[in-house]
Write a protein that holds these residues in place. Structure first.
Motif, PDB file in Angstrom:
ATOM      1  N   MET A  90       0.846  -1.186   0.000  1.00 36.93           N
ATOM      2  CA  MET A  90       0.000   0.000   0.000  1.00 36.93           C
ATOM      3  C   MET A  90       0.885   1.240   0.000  1.00 36.93           C
ATOM      4  O   MET A  90       1.884   1.294   0.689  1.00 36.93           O
ATOM      5  CB  MET A  90      -0.899   0.009   1.237  1.00 36.93           C
ATOM      6  CG  MET A  90      -1.954  -1.084   1.232  1.00 36.93           C
ATOM      7  SD  MET A  90      -2.960  -1.147   2.727  1.00 36.93           S
ATOM      8  CE  MET A  90      -3.932   0.296   2.571  1.00 36.93           C
ATOM      9  N   ASN A  91       0.454   2.221  -0.741  1.00 31.51           N
ATOM     10  CA  ASN A  91       1.225   3.452  -0.792  1.00 31.51           C
ATOM     11  C   ASN A  91       0.621   4.501   0.144  1.00 31.51           C
ATOM     12  O   ASN A  91      -0.479   4.330   0.684  1.00 31.51           O
ATOM     13  CB  ASN A  91       1.342   3.964  -2.232  1.00 31.51           C
ATOM     14  CG  ASN A  91      -0.005   4.155  -2.877  1.00 31.51           C
ATOM     15  OD1 ASN A  91      -1.027   4.139  -2.213  1.00 31.51           O
ATOM     16  ND2 ASN A  91      -0.001   4.347  -4.188  1.00 31.51           N
ATOM     17  N   LEU A  92       1.327   5.569   0.339  1.00 27.81           N
ATOM     18  CA  LEU A  92       0.940   6.602   1.303  1.00 27.81           C
ATOM     19  C   LEU A  92      -0.429   7.230   1.012  1.00 27.81           C
ATOM     20  O   LEU A  92      -1.242   7.359   1.935  1.00 27.81           O
ATOM     21  CB  LEU A  92       2.021   7.680   1.377  1.00 27.81           C
ATOM     22  CG  LEU A  92       1.805   8.753   2.437  1.00 27.81           C
ATOM     23  CD1 LEU A  92       1.773   8.130   3.831  1.00 27.81           C
ATOM     24  CD2 LEU A  92       2.881   9.799   2.349  1.00 27.81           C
ATOM     25  N   PRO A  93      -0.755   7.608  -0.212  1.00 31.21           N
ATOM     26  CA  PRO A  93      -2.085   8.188  -0.466  1.00 31.21           C
ATOM     27  C   PRO A  93      -3.229   7.232  -0.116  1.00 31.21           C
ATOM     28  O   PRO A  93      -4.259   7.648   0.417  1.00 31.21           O
ATOM     29  CB  PRO A  93      -2.080   8.501  -1.963  1.00 31.21           C
ATOM     30  CG  PRO A  93      -0.650   8.681  -2.309  1.00 31.21           C
ATOM     31  CD  PRO A  93       0.088   7.712  -1.431  1.00 31.21           C
ATOM     32  N   THR A  94      -3.055   5.953  -0.388  1.00 37.60           N
ATOM     33  CA  THR A  94      -4.089   4.976  -0.061  1.00 37.60           C
ATOM     34  C   THR A  94      -4.289   4.890   1.450  1.00 37.60           C
ATOM     35  O   THR A  94      -5.428   4.839   1.936  1.00 37.60           O
ATOM     36  CB  THR A  94      -3.694   3.583  -0.610  1.00 37.60           C
ATOM     37  OG1 THR A  94      -3.490   3.679  -2.013  1.00 37.60           O
ATOM     38  CG2 THR A  94      -4.766   2.562  -0.318  1.00 37.60           C
ATOM     39  N   ILE A  95      -3.209   4.898   2.186  1.00 41.66           N
ATOM     40  CA  ILE A  95      -3.286   4.840   3.644  1.00 41.66           C
ATOM     41  C   ILE A  95      -3.966   6.089   4.188  1.00 41.66           C
ATOM     42  O   ILE A  95      -4.836   6.011   5.064  1.00 41.66           O
ATOM     43  CB  ILE A  95      -1.886   4.653   4.260  1.00 41.66           C
ATOM     44  CG1 ILE A  95      -1.332   3.273   3.877  1.00 41.66           C
ATOM     45  CG2 ILE A  95      -1.929   4.815   5.766  1.00 41.66           C
ATOM     46  CD1 ILE A  95       0.110   3.067   4.249  1.00 41.66           C
ATOM     47  N   LEU A  96      -3.611   7.258   3.683  1.00 37.89           N
ATOM     48  CA  LEU A  96      -4.194   8.511   4.157  1.00 37.89           C
ATOM     49  C   LEU A  96      -5.690   8.579   3.866  1.00 37.89           C
ATOM     50  O   LEU A  96      -6.481   8.993   4.719  1.00 37.89           O
ATOM     51  CB  LEU A  96      -3.470   9.702   3.542  1.00 37.89           C
ATOM     52  CG  LEU A  96      -2.028   9.917   4.000  1.00 37.89           C
ATOM     53  CD1 LEU A  96      -1.405  11.081   3.243  1.00 37.89           C
ATOM     54  CD2 LEU A  96      -1.970  10.141   5.497  1.00 37.89           C
ATOM     55  N   ILE A  97      -6.094   8.160   2.679  1.00 41.58           N
ATOM     56  CA  ILE A  97      -7.517   8.182   2.325  1.00 41.58           C
ATOM     57  C   ILE A  97      -8.287   7.193   3.198  1.00 41.58           C
ATOM     58  O   ILE A  97      -9.386   7.493   3.673  1.00 41.58           O
ATOM     59  CB  ILE A  97      -7.703   7.896   0.821  1.00 41.58           C
ATOM     60  CG1 ILE A  97      -7.181   9.073   0.008  1.00 41.58           C
ATOM     61  CG2 ILE A  97      -9.159   7.609   0.495  1.00 41.58           C
ATOM     62  CD1 ILE A  97      -7.134   8.834  -1.480  1.00 41.58           C
ATOM     63  N   SER A  98      -7.707   6.029   3.437  1.00 43.31           N
ATOM     64  CA  SER A  98      -8.348   5.033   4.299  1.00 43.31           C
ATOM     65  C   SER A  98      -8.528   5.563   5.715  1.00 43.31           C
ATOM     66  O   SER A  98      -9.575   5.368   6.338  1.00 43.31           O
ATOM     67  CB  SER A  98      -7.522   3.747   4.329  1.00 43.31           C
ATOM     68  OG  SER A  98      -7.436   3.185   3.048  1.00 43.31           O
ATOM     69  N   LEU A  99      -7.512   6.230   6.237  1.00 42.80           N
ATOM     70  CA  LEU A  99      -7.607   6.812   7.582  1.00 42.80           C
ATOM     71  C   LEU A  99      -8.660   7.915   7.638  1.00 42.80           C
ATOM     72  O   LEU A  99      -9.381   8.034   8.632  1.00 42.80           O
ATOM     73  CB  LEU A  99      -6.248   7.345   8.025  1.00 42.80           C
ATOM     74  CG  LEU A  99      -5.199   6.283   8.364  1.00 42.80           C
ATOM     75  CD1 LEU A  99      -3.860   6.945   8.658  1.00 42.80           C
ATOM     76  CD2 LEU A  99      -5.648   5.431   9.537  1.00 42.80           C
ATOM     77  N   LEU A 100      -8.759   8.700   6.593  1.00 37.35           N
ATOM     78  CA  LEU A 100      -9.762   9.769   6.537  1.00 37.35           C
ATOM     79  C   LEU A 100     -11.174   9.176   6.535  1.00 37.35           C
ATOM     80  O   LEU A 100     -12.047   9.635   7.275  1.00 37.35           O
ATOM     81  CB  LEU A 100      -9.547  10.644   5.305  1.00 37.35           C
ATOM     82  CG  LEU A 100     -10.534  11.779   5.118  1.00 37.35           C
ATOM     83  CD1 LEU A 100     -10.393  12.789   6.246  1.00 37.35           C
ATOM     84  CD2 LEU A 100     -10.307  12.447   3.786  1.00 37.35           C
ATOM     85  N   ILE A 101     -11.388   8.162   5.732  1.00 44.80           N
ATOM     86  CA  ILE A 101     -12.702   7.512   5.684  1.00 44.80           C
ATOM     87  C   ILE A 101     -13.027   6.879   7.031  1.00 44.80           C
ATOM     88  O   ILE A 101     -14.151   6.980   7.522  1.00 44.80           O
ATOM     89  CB  ILE A 101     -12.738   6.474   4.544  1.00 44.80           C
ATOM     90  CG1 ILE A 101     -12.688   7.190   3.199  1.00 44.80           C
ATOM     91  CG2 ILE A 101     -13.977   5.589   4.650  1.00 44.80           C
ATOM     92  CD1 ILE A 101     -12.508   6.277   2.014  1.00 44.80           C
ATOM     93  N   LEU A 102     -12.050   6.244   7.660  1.00 41.34           N
ATOM     94  CA  LEU A 102     -12.251   5.645   8.977  1.00 41.34           C
ATOM     95  C   LEU A 102     -12.601   6.708  10.019  1.00 41.34           C
ATOM     96  O   LEU A 102     -13.502   6.503  10.841  1.00 41.34           O
ATOM     97  CB  LEU A 102     -11.003   4.871   9.402  1.00 41.34           C
ATOM     98  CG  LEU A 102     -11.063   4.175  10.751  1.00 41.34           C
ATOM     99  CD1 LEU A 102     -12.144   3.101  10.747  1.00 41.34           C
ATOM    100  CD2 LEU A 102      -9.720   3.582  11.100  1.00 41.34           C
TER     101      LEU A 102
END
Length: 50
Positions: A1-13
């Motif tokens: 997983m790359n950084l943008p995917t992790i950040l978007i996932s955290l935002l949705i969470l």
């Protein structure tokens, strides 16, 4: 997983957790959860108005 995917996932969470927390807070304070619009005579028993 790359950084943008992790950040978007955290935002949705975070948004999901905020929505759930708001619902729990409203339920504890007796707000919302009544789909009959406050007229408990029209409820099918699913509403516990005060």
């Amino acid at each position: 997983m790359n950084l943008p995917t992790i950040l978007i996932s955290l935002l949705i969470l975070a948004v999901f957790i905020a929505i759930v927390a708001r619902g729990i807070c409203n339920k504890k304070h007796g707000k919302g959860g009544c789909s009959c619009g406050g007229d408990c005579g029209d409820c099918g028993g699913g509403c516990h108005c005060k």
